[in-house]
Motif scaffolding. Structure first.
Motif, PDB file in Angstrom:
ATOM      1  N   SER A   1      -1.272   2.825   5.492  1.00 17.97           N
ATOM      2  CA  SER A   1      -0.113   3.391   4.812  1.00 17.97           C
ATOM      3  C   SER A   1       0.298   4.725   5.421  1.00 17.97           C
ATOM      4  O   SER A   1      -0.467   5.688   5.396  1.00 17.97           O
TER       5      SER A   1
ATOM      6  N   ALA B   1       0.130   7.488   2.800  1.00 14.88           N
ATOM      7  CA  ALA B   1      -1.203   8.060   2.579  1.00 14.88           C
ATOM      8  C   ALA B   1      -1.538   9.087   3.650  1.00 14.88           C
ATOM      9  O   ALA B   1      -2.079  10.158   3.358  1.00 14.88           O
TER      10      ALA B   1
ATOM     11  N   VAL C   1     -12.580  -0.914   2.492  1.00 15.34           N
ATOM     12  CA  VAL C   1     -11.421  -1.106   3.362  1.00 15.34           C
ATOM     13  C   VAL C   1     -11.300  -2.550   3.836  1.00 15.34           C
ATOM     14  O   VAL C   1     -10.246  -3.171   3.709  1.00 15.34           O
TER      15      VAL C   1
ATOM     16  N   CYS D   1      -7.622   7.370   9.778  1.00 16.07           N
ATOM     17  CA  CYS D   1      -6.461   6.485   9.887  1.00 16.07           C
ATOM     18  C   CYS D   1      -6.296   5.662   8.622  1.00 16.07           C
ATOM     19  O   CYS D   1      -7.260   5.404   7.893  1.00 16.07           O
ATOM     20  N   ASP D   2      -5.068   5.255   8.386  1.00 20.97           N
ATOM     21  CA  ASP D   2      -4.771   4.410   7.237  1.00 20.97           C
ATOM     22  C   ASP D   2      -3.588   3.518   7.563  1.00 20.97           C
ATOM     23  O   ASP D   2      -2.727   3.880   8.381  1.00 20.97           O
TER      24      ASP D   2
ATOM     25  N   TYR E   1       0.703   4.228  -2.976  1.00 23.26           N
ATOM     26  CA  TYR E   1       0.583   5.678  -2.821  1.00 23.26           C
ATOM     27  C   TYR E   1       1.836   6.410  -3.276  1.00 23.26           C
ATOM     28  O   TYR E   1       1.759   7.573  -3.686  1.00 23.26           O
TER      29      TYR E   1
ATOM     30  N   GLN F   1      -1.362   6.963  11.272  1.00 28.58           N
ATOM     31  CA  GLN F   1      -1.129   5.621  10.728  1.00 28.58           C
ATOM     32  C   GLN F   1      -1.576   4.594  11.758  1.00 28.58           C
ATOM     33  O   GLN F   1      -1.350   4.748  12.966  1.00 28.58           O
TER      34      GLN F   1
ATOM     35  N   GLY G   1      -9.285   3.671   6.950  1.00 27.18           N
ATOM     36  CA  GLY G   1      -8.786   3.586   5.585  1.00 27.18           C
ATOM     37  C   GLY G   1      -9.013   4.887   4.845  1.00 27.18           C
ATOM     38  O   GLY G   1      -9.674   4.936   3.802  1.00 27.18           O
ATOM     39  N   CYS G   2      -8.439   5.957   5.362  1.00 27.59           N
ATOM     40  CA  CYS G   2      -8.711   7.295   4.812  1.00 27.59           C
ATOM     41  C   CYS G   2      -8.024   7.560   3.490  1.00 27.59           C
ATOM     42  O   CYS G   2      -8.380   8.522   2.798  1.00 27.59           O
ATOM     43  N   GLY G   3      -7.029   6.737   3.113  1.00 28.93           N
ATOM     44  CA  GLY G   3      -6.310   7.021   1.879  1.00 28.93           C
ATOM     45  C   GLY G   3      -5.715   8.413   1.920  1.00 28.93           C
ATOM     46  O   GLY G   3      -5.124   8.815   2.923  1.00 28.93           O
TER      47      GLY G   3
ATOM     48  N   TRP H   1       0.827  -1.210   0.000  1.00 18.80           N
ATOM     49  CA  TRP H   1       0.000   0.000   0.000  1.00 18.80           C
ATOM     50  C   TRP H   1       0.860   1.258   0.000  1.00 18.80           C
ATOM     51  O   TRP H   1       0.507   2.253  -0.647  1.00 18.80           O
TER      52      TRP H   1
END
Length: 285
Positions: free
Chosen positions: A119, A122, A167, A116-117, A57, A141, A93-95, A53
């Motif tokens: 990655s 990201a 997600v 939050c994500d 990105y 993160q 999973g905000c990307g 991931w």
């Protein structure tokens, strides 16, 4: 990688029962079983999930997904009167912020956002966005399968709404229950999870070639990220076991249309709302 993960370009067709496969589609799904992802490779994909991931990105930066401006049409919970008491929302999973920043830009509510994500790359894109305001947004993160990682950033029982849009499908199926259990911990009693993800027999599932299937309804993409395809029965069972009740749970049929590129494809998603029960076992009414 499925470029239609976070966008839709036409209205809902219907919400109905599981798709009935044609003979050709049945044959394509059967052909996937002729060559599965080797067990060693499947373990590597799990161990290197965060790496894949981050690379995604690094390669695509903020260009891949469209802003999700359809969300308030589908989930009225995202709308509120500015005069109302502020609520707390967690986007899992905000990307790069394609969900929260349209909400902030359009001033559709007065929420405080946790984002939050998996990655770290990201999350940096989110923090560097021109609309990022630490008084309204906290981006961090997090491995959502790890409850401690989540609770280090969000107090238990403090969140009104959790959004989980495309997600859970990226996570190993063996970890689905612990993810939903972790969301249960941060939600207030009566708090709601807004869920959308890939539905069983979606076009993207059927088009996978042999050599990409990891396990039942679970696939490897070319870039090393993974994708799972849910039935409504399966996702409801997981949430109910973790202390939620069902408000909405159905298949959402869409078409992704791009006249410029000659794209017109049907899509199948699962769209659901689940509510955390109160400590006495009942939900707020």
């Amino acid at each position: 990688m499925d470029s239609t993960d976070g966008s839709e370009d036409s209205a809902e067709i219907s919400a109905c029962n599981r798709k009935q496969l044609s003979e050709e589609e049945e044959a394509k799904l059967q052909a996937q079983n002729s060559r599965l992802v080797p067990e060693f490779k499947a373990r590597q994909l799990e161990l290197q999930a965060q790496k894949h991931w981050d690379l995604f990105y690094k390669r695509n930066e903020t260009r891949f997904f469209k802003d999700r401006r359809w969300t308030t049409r589908e989930f009225e919970e995202l709308l509120s009167d500015p005069s109302e008491e502020p609520k707390v929302m967690l986007e899992v999973g905000c990307g790069v912020g394609n969900f929260i920043f349209p909400l902030i830009e359009e001033k559709r509510n007065n929420y405080f956002y946790y984002a939050c994500d998996f990655s770290a790359r990201a999350v940096e894109f989110v923090r560097n966005h021109e609309l990022y305001d630490p008084t309204r947004v906290k981006a961090f993160q997090c491995d959502i399968t790890d409850g401690e990682s989540l609770l280090q950033n969000i107090p238990a029982g403090s969140v009104d709404i959790v959004t989980m849009i495309f997600v859970l499908s990226a996570i190993h199926p063996e970890k689905f229950k612990q993810v939903i259990g972790n969301l249960h911990k941060v939600l207030k009693p009566g708090g709601v999870v807004l869920f959308r993800d890939y539905g069983l027999y979606d076009m993207a599932q059927i088009r996978f070639k042999p050599g990409h299937k990891i396990a039942e309804n679970f696939y490897m993409r070319q870039d090393g990220t993974r994708s799972y395809y849910f039935s409504t029965e399966e996702i409801e069972h997981i949430f109910l076991e973790e202390g939620f009740e069902t408000l909405v749970n159905s298949y959402a049929h869409r078409r992704t249309i791009n006249a410029k590129e000659g794209i017109d494809v049907p899509r199948i998603f699962v769209q659901s709302k689940f509510r955390k029960k109160n400590n006495d076992g009942f939900s707020e009414r």
